[in-house]
Design an enzyme around this catalytic site. Sequence first.
Site: not given
Ligand code: PLP
Length: 397
Positions: A113, A184, A209-210, A356
């Site tokens: 990400f 992660d 939150y996911k 997705r």
């Molecule tokens: C959703 C996601 C994020 C989002 O980070 P936030 O700081 O919560 O906005 C970061 N890394 C990955 C791999 C994600 O899937």
Amino acid sequence: MTDFNWTRDQFHLPQGMIYLDGNSLGPLPKMAPARVMEMMENEWGEQLIAGWNASGWMAQPTRVGDRIARLIGAEKGHVVMGDTLSIKVFQALAAALKLNPDRKVILSDSGNFPSDLYMAEGLVNLLGNGLELRIVAPEEVEDAITDEIAVTLITEVGYTTGRKHDMAKLTAKAHEHGVITVWDLAHSAGAIPVDLAGAGADFAVGCTYKYLNGGPGAPAFIYVAPRHAKTAQPALAGWLGHARPFAFEQGYDAGKGIERMRVGTPPVLHLTALEVALDVWDKVDMADVRARSIALCERFIAGVEEHCPQLSLCSPRDSDLRGSQVSFRFEHGYAVIQALIADGVIGDFRAPDVMRFGFTPLYTSEKDVDEAVGVLTRILRGALWDRPEFLERKAVT
Ligand SMILES: *Cc1c(COP(=O)(O)O)cnc(C)c1O
């Protein structure tokens, strides 16, 4: 056995909506509004500052961390909540680099990400000192783990295609080469069984939150393996990570174990909402979730491939290599997703052409999958996506 009829009933799902985006934001647990309201009125409202002790707000980040630990195979007492995932990535990476001070390379992959890569880039720029962020293709990570690498920063399940890394195998290879691992779990926690302790992971981070359904902006978590708990140095040395925050000492002395990964005042309202979501997870077996997730994903892939030949699968076909989402490529994917949303089927789009769909067994059924395939088929056959209102790009896709 997990009772998925019961779990589905624990969430508010808007009438007529088929929600296939729990990989971005989980739905509202029905019990959350009453519990958060009660917390505001009885705890915040009546107790004010006394709530930190009387209602256990100060201990909430580790108490909730222990509940997350069960879902990710972490040892009790080694997960703490706070901040956002991006911040936790920075924190874990900084601590990991300190444990390998003679090496200069952070290894990540192009499927990660962007925020993880940006945080790494920011840290590299901040620390200087010849540090380098090396990004390889996801398939090349294993070969790229060498004695030169200080830390791997890998997201177990990639956000675009749902491709899943083999955490145990990569961690073992990393350790053979003296490399520290940061995992992660953004698309793993609540999506697939995770065994951090079994894999020997060094650090892990993730959001709530996911798949965990903690609500928009719910706090992130960080895990530090017990063997590093006393040596990991918190780069974000906030007062609540101090050994004695209420001694108000001038100098920083890192707190005991995972407590040192706390930074500042915890988001109590949001942790309260998250706790309600975790009440549901307490009744769930991750092995059941995985089996049902695979069944839902395979049903969707089979339906789409049979009825929508315009789309091409870009997720791994082998479920062992996939998380809990399915992605298809299509040139007009953005417009198709907008047309789906207008018809009550919620998926999302990732540039340049990826559609997705997240499959979340707690509240998604076979019927949802079949209906989603039906709507998608109708939109593609009639080119119903080809309308000006579906082509216009919104800020959040
Ligand atoms: C959703 C996601 C994020 C989002 O980070 P936030 O700081 O919560 O906005 C970061 N890394 C990955 C791999 C994600 O899937």
